[in-house]
Design a protein around this motif. Structure first.
Motif, PDB file in Angstrom:
ATOM      1  N   TYR A  55      17.620   1.201  -9.005  1.00 27.38           N
ATOM      2  CA  TYR A  55      16.535   1.054  -8.042  1.00 27.38           C
ATOM      3  C   TYR A  55      15.306   0.479  -8.730  1.00 27.38           C
ATOM      4  N   CYS A  56      14.709  -0.532  -8.119  1.00 28.49           N
ATOM      5  CA  CYS A  56      13.455  -1.102  -8.612  1.00 28.49           C
ATOM      6  C   CYS A  56      12.322  -0.462  -7.807  1.00 28.49           C
ATOM      7  N   VAL A  57      11.477   0.295  -8.464  1.00 30.06           N
ATOM      8  CA  VAL A  57      10.418   1.034  -7.776  1.00 30.06           C
ATOM      9  C   VAL A  57       9.357   0.085  -7.235  1.00 30.06           C
ATOM     10  N   GLU A  58       8.989  -0.940  -7.993  1.00 31.12           N
ATOM     11  CA  GLU A  58       7.932  -1.857  -7.573  1.00 31.12           C
ATOM     12  C   GLU A  58       8.330  -2.662  -6.337  1.00 31.12           C
TER      13      GLU A  58
ATOM     14  N   ASP B 197       0.817  -1.206   0.000  1.00 37.89           N
ATOM     15  CA  ASP B 197       0.000   0.000   0.000  1.00 37.89           C
ATOM     16  C   ASP B 197       0.858   1.266   0.000  1.00 37.89           C
ATOM     17  N   GLN B 198       2.012   1.228   0.632  1.00 33.28           N
ATOM     18  CA  GLN B 198       2.913   2.381   0.597  1.00 33.28           C
ATOM     19  C   GLN B 198       3.447   2.604  -0.809  1.00 33.28           C
ATOM     20  N   ILE B 199       3.774   1.526  -1.503  1.00 31.73           N
ATOM     21  CA  ILE B 199       4.294   1.642  -2.867  1.00 31.73           C
ATOM     22  C   ILE B 199       3.217   2.162  -3.802  1.00 31.73           C
TER      23      ILE B 199
ATOM     24  N   ARG C 102       7.887   8.516  -9.010  1.00 36.13           N
ATOM     25  CA  ARG C 102       8.581   7.441  -9.711  1.00 36.13           C
ATOM     26  C   ARG C 102       9.770   7.992 -10.492  1.00 36.13           C
ATOM     27  N   ALA C 103       9.571   9.114 -11.181  1.00 41.79           N
ATOM     28  CA  ALA C 103      10.668   9.712 -11.946  1.00 41.79           C
ATOM     29  C   ALA C 103      11.795  10.142 -11.009  1.00 41.79           C
TER      30      ALA C 103
END
Length: 127
Positions: free
Chosen positions: A61-64, A30-32, A42-43
């Motif tokens: 870095y992997c955002v997901e 939920d935070q992601i 994200r950018a």
């Protein structure tokens, strides 16, 4: 000769220790969904400035998954991994709201209201 006594010092402690460990704790789904997947954030996460404290100088870095990687090859192989694909699939589902969690616990109100209201019954005191 009798049976050897079992050691009592480490009985079932390994799994408990592993579960309570916070060293490898990542951000919750939920935070992601609420913060990191926003296009502006994200950018900013994908183009971070150099940070000597983070793995790979914070450039991979992997955002997901909210993880840093040492090299670009490690990040690319992570994108092809089953762990990353599972995480992306879980992120496609909408996050639970607080109201849904309260209703599941039996604390919230139902969506439908009752059609009739009950009048309180007054009991007269006995003299």
């Amino acid at each position: 000769m009798g049976r050897l006594r079992r050691s009592r010092t480490h009985h079932a402690q390994r799994d408990v220790h592993r579960a309570s460990r916070t060293r490898a704790r990542t951000r919750d789904l939920d935070q992601i969904q609420m913060i990191d997947l926003d296009p502006k954030n994200r950018a900013a996460l994908e183009a971070q400035p150099l940070d000597y404290e983070k793995p790979g100088l914070a450039q991979h870095y992997c955002v997901e998954c909210a993880k840093y990687f040492e090299t670009d090859n490690a990040l690319r192989s992570h994108w092809r991994s089953k762990v990353h694909k599972r995480r992306c699939k879980a992120l496609r589902e909408p996050a639970y709201t607080i109201e849904e969690a309260e209703r599941a616990a039996g604390l919230g109100r139902e969506d439908k209201r009752s059609t009739h209201t009950e009048q309180p019954v007054l009991i007269e005191p006995i003299v």
